[in-house]
Design an enzyme around this catalytic site. Structure first.
Site, PDB file in Angstrom:
ATOM      1  N   GLY A  20       0.846  -1.202   0.000  1.00  0.00           N
ATOM      2  CA  GLY A  20       0.000   0.000   0.000  1.00  0.00           C
ATOM      3  C   GLY A  20       0.876   1.245   0.000  1.00  0.00           C
ATOM      4  O   GLY A  20       0.551   2.267   0.610  1.00  0.00           O
ATOM      5  N   GLY A 135      -4.806  -1.828  16.101  1.00  0.00           N
ATOM      6  CA  GLY A 135      -5.654  -0.785  15.525  1.00  0.00           C
ATOM      7  C   GLY A 135      -5.038   0.591  15.692  1.00  0.00           C
ATOM      8  O   GLY A 135      -5.508   1.563  15.101  1.00  0.00           O
ATOM      9  N   MET A 137      -0.903   2.183  16.301  1.00  0.00           N
ATOM     10  CA  MET A 137       0.517   1.876  16.539  1.00  0.00           C
ATOM     11  C   MET A 137       1.202   2.959  17.360  1.00  0.00           C
ATOM     12  O   MET A 137       2.429   2.920  17.515  1.00  0.00           O
ATOM     13  CB  MET A 137       1.246   1.764  15.190  1.00  0.00           C
ATOM     14  CG  MET A 137       0.720   0.682  14.288  1.00  0.00           C
ATOM     15  SD  MET A 137       1.478  -0.883  14.706  1.00  0.00           S
ATOM     16  CE  MET A 137       0.519  -2.012  13.720  1.00  0.00           C
ATOM     17  N   HIS A 168     -12.471  11.224  12.627  1.00  0.00           N
ATOM     18  CA  HIS A 168     -11.413  11.036  11.621  1.00  0.00           C
ATOM     19  C   HIS A 168     -11.756  11.815  10.357  1.00  0.00           C
ATOM     20  O   HIS A 168     -12.906  12.190  10.142  1.00  0.00           O
ATOM     21  CB  HIS A 168     -11.264   9.556  11.246  1.00  0.00           C
ATOM     22  CG  HIS A 168     -10.471   8.766  12.241  1.00  0.00           C
ATOM     23  ND1 HIS A 168     -11.039   8.215  13.356  1.00  0.00           N
ATOM     24  CD2 HIS A 168      -9.149   8.446  12.284  1.00  0.00           C
ATOM     25  CE1 HIS A 168     -10.101   7.582  14.057  1.00  0.00           C
ATOM     26  NE2 HIS A 168      -8.949   7.711  13.429  1.00  0.00           N
ATOM     27  N   LYS A 172     -11.929   8.167   5.560  1.00  0.00           N
ATOM     28  CA  LYS A 172     -11.889   6.894   6.304  1.00  0.00           C
ATOM     29  C   LYS A 172     -13.108   6.046   5.952  1.00  0.00           C
ATOM     30  O   LYS A 172     -14.223   6.557   5.879  1.00  0.00           O
ATOM     31  CB  LYS A 172     -11.831   7.175   7.815  1.00  0.00           C
ATOM     32  CG  LYS A 172     -11.658   5.913   8.636  1.00  0.00           C
ATOM     33  CD  LYS A 172     -11.149   6.190  10.036  1.00  0.00           C
ATOM     34  CE  LYS A 172     -11.040   4.908  10.848  1.00  0.00           C
ATOM     35  NZ  LYS A 172     -10.037   3.975  10.298  1.00  0.00           N
TER      36      LYS A 172
HETATM   37  P1  NAD Z   1      -5.244   4.742   1.934  1.00  0.00           P
HETATM   38  O1  NAD Z   1      -6.483   4.374   1.189  1.00  0.00           O
HETATM   39  O2  NAD Z   1      -4.670   6.103   1.760  1.00  0.00           O
HETATM   40  O3  NAD Z   1      -4.070   3.687   1.586  1.00  0.00           O
HETATM   41  C1  NAD Z   1      -4.262   2.315   1.415  1.00  0.00           C
HETATM   42  C2  NAD Z   1      -3.377   1.891   0.238  1.00  0.00           C
HETATM   43  O4  NAD Z   1      -3.382   0.468   0.159  1.00  0.00           O
HETATM   44  C3  NAD Z   1      -3.880   2.430  -1.112  1.00  0.00           C
HETATM   45  O5  NAD Z   1      -2.819   3.097  -1.777  1.00  0.00           O
HETATM   46  C4  NAD Z   1      -4.322   1.181  -1.847  1.00  0.00           C
HETATM   47  O6  NAD Z   1      -4.153   1.263  -3.245  1.00  0.00           O
HETATM   48  C5  NAD Z   1      -3.397   0.134  -1.219  1.00  0.00           C
HETATM   49  N1  NAD Z   1      -3.880  -1.234  -1.384  1.00  0.00           N
HETATM   50  C6  NAD Z   1      -5.125  -1.733  -1.200  1.00  0.00           C
HETATM   51  N2  NAD Z   1      -5.164  -3.038  -1.479  1.00  0.00           N
HETATM   52  C7  NAD Z   1      -3.902  -3.381  -1.841  1.00  0.00           C
HETATM   53  C8  NAD Z   1      -3.305  -4.607  -2.266  1.00  0.00           C
HETATM   54  N3  NAD Z   1      -4.013  -5.741  -2.364  1.00  0.00           N
HETATM   55  N4  NAD Z   1      -1.984  -4.596  -2.572  1.00  0.00           N
HETATM   56  C9  NAD Z   1      -1.232  -3.467  -2.476  1.00  0.00           C
HETATM   57  N5  NAD Z   1      -1.763  -2.273  -2.097  1.00  0.00           N
HETATM   58  C10 NAD Z   1      -3.073  -2.245  -1.780  1.00  0.00           C
HETATM   59  O7  NAD Z   1      -5.583   4.451   3.460  1.00  0.00           O
HETATM   60  P2  NAD Z   1      -4.768   4.911   4.764  1.00  0.00           P
HETATM   61  O8  NAD Z   1      -5.372   6.145   5.325  1.00  0.00           O
HETATM   62  O9  NAD Z   1      -3.311   4.850   4.484  1.00  0.00           O
HETATM   63  O10 NAD Z   1      -5.174   3.735   5.777  1.00  0.00           O
HETATM   64  C11 NAD Z   1      -4.918   2.374   5.470  1.00  0.00           C
HETATM   65  C12 NAD Z   1      -5.372   1.503   6.626  1.00  0.00           C
HETATM   66  O11 NAD Z   1      -4.576   1.773   7.796  1.00  0.00           O
HETATM   67  C13 NAD Z   1      -6.829   1.744   7.071  1.00  0.00           C
HETATM   68  O12 NAD Z   1      -7.395   0.504   7.450  1.00  0.00           O
HETATM   69  C14 NAD Z   1      -6.671   2.663   8.266  1.00  0.00           C
HETATM   70  O13 NAD Z   1      -7.762   2.621   9.149  1.00  0.00           O
HETATM   71  C15 NAD Z   1      -5.435   2.074   8.882  1.00  0.00           C
HETATM   72  N6  NAD Z   1      -4.700   2.933   9.823  1.00  0.00           N
HETATM   73  C16 NAD Z   1      -4.204   2.333  10.928  1.00  0.00           C
HETATM   74  C17 NAD Z   1      -3.436   3.040  11.832  1.00  0.00           C
HETATM   75  C18 NAD Z   1      -2.823   2.305  13.007  1.00  0.00           C
HETATM   76  O14 NAD Z   1      -2.069   2.924  13.785  1.00  0.00           O
HETATM   77  N7  NAD Z   1      -3.101   1.004  13.163  1.00  0.00           N
HETATM   78  C19 NAD Z   1      -3.186   4.392  11.613  1.00  0.00           C
HETATM   79  C20 NAD Z   1      -3.687   5.002  10.463  1.00  0.00           C
HETATM   80  C21 NAD Z   1      -4.448   4.250   9.558  1.00  0.00           C
END
Ligand code: NAD
Length: 280
Positions: A20, A135, A137, A168, A172
């Site tokens: 991603g 959920g 980090m 958020h 999201k």
């Molecule tokens: P985003 O949509 O900006 O990024 C997700 C990326 O993943 C996209 O670029 C998409 O094309 C890519 N992707 C999707 N399926 C894929 C695959 N099969 N192979 C390769 N790439 C793939 O979203 P974001 O804001 O970066 O958030 C992503 C996730 O992280 C969400 O679930 C969000 O809730 C989570 N998140 C978690 C934390 C944490 O601390 N745990 C913090 C922030 C966001």
């Protein structure tokens, strides 16, 4: 794969793949790894229909060329990696967990919105991969979870109602947030109950009075908010609010890299950020 020196310490930087890599968190991860000693980006993966395939992951993230082109084929990059940082989608994270298990490498999963079925598949992959999943980090939220658990334990369910409010950014896609659920789990643990069955995820219309001991969630979405969470313990005549405000996604990215470095060399299993931070 990494080598180990005679002292038992890893002899080389930890080679990490960012899946991603073009996403909000993916780009933040590439920037974070660049600044953290002991880790380096050796691969970047995106969806097969991503407009960013072939671009350099560093250049896309704004740090200049790092000679890591974004690919849509995870297998060759997983094969030469020590770990994977994954903030994508639940279905993708389940798939990547399987590949990480095959390659027997570290898999840090920040993706939220996973179903019970997704989590069961990830737990199965953790028989062979060293997985850290959370959920949230960030150090701050994981410390907050400890405080919430303590507060919920100290304040009786008959006297204090627990409500979790989160906001958020408008992009999201899942609700409540993974962090709100993490805090809900902490509150439930403090109360000695399961969150499932005691959670109230939305209210609308004639809901009736609040059920004693339930844990309520309220979700706000809008603008560019990185992540605001408040756990409110509401009693009669007084109210305690425990809050965290994330101002920069870098806190999650730094936590994810820390998790990967911590997990390197640990035996396969499913770990949490509380394990990484020594807060368990
Ligand atoms: P985003 O949509 O900006 O990024 C997700 C990326 O993943 C996209 O670029 C998409 O094309 C890519 N992707 C999707 N399926 C894929 C695959 N099969 N192979 C390769 N790439 C793939 O979203 P974001 O804001 O970066 O958030 C992503 C996730 O992280 C969400 O679930 C969000 O809730 C989570 N998140 C978690 C934390 C944490 O601390 N745990 C913090 C922030 C966001």
């Amino acid at each position: 794969m990494s080598e180990t020196s005679a002292t038992g310490k890893p002899a080389s930087d930890m080679g990490l793949v960012v899946v991603g890599a073009a996403g909000r968190m993916g780009q933040t991860l590439v920037r974070a790894i660049h600044t953290i000693p002991g880790a380096r980006v050796i691969g970047a993966v995106e969806r097969a229909d991503s407009p960013h395939l072939g671009k350099d992951a560093g250049e896309l993230a704004g740090i200049g060329i790092i000679n890591v082109p974004i690919s849509d084929d995870p297998l060759p990059v997983f094969a030469k990696a020590d770990g994977v940082l994954d903030f994508t989608t639940p279905a993708s994270s389940v798939e990547f967990a399987g590949y990480a298990a095959q390659a027997r490498i570290v898999h840090v999963i920040g993706t939220t919105g996973c179903s019970a079925e997704d989590n069961a598949k990830i737990a199965a992959a953790a028989r062979h991969a060293t997985i850290v999943k959370s959920g949230n980090m960030s150090l701050g939220v994981n410390l907050l979870a400890v405080l919430v658990e303590q507060a919920a334990r100290a304040l009786d369910a008959d006297d204090f109602d627990i409500e979790i409010l989160e906001m958020h950014h408008k992009h999201k896609v899942d609700a409540p947030s993974g962090t709100a659920l993490l805090l809900g789990e902490a509150a439930a643990a403090g109360r000695g109950i399961a969150l499932a069955g005691n959670d109230v995820r939305s209210r609308d219309g004639h809901t009736g009075v609040r059920k004693t001991g339930s844990i309520g969630f309220a979700t706000l979405r809008g603008g560019s908010v990185v992540g605001d969470h408040s756990v409110i313990l509401a009693g009669t005549g007084e109210r305690i609010t425990l809050s965290h405000h994330a101002e920069d996604r870098a806190i999650f990215a730094r936590g994810a890299v820390k998790a990967a470095l911590w997990a390197r060399g640990k035996k396969p299993g499913l770990y949490s950020m509380r394990d990484v931070l020594g807060l368990s």
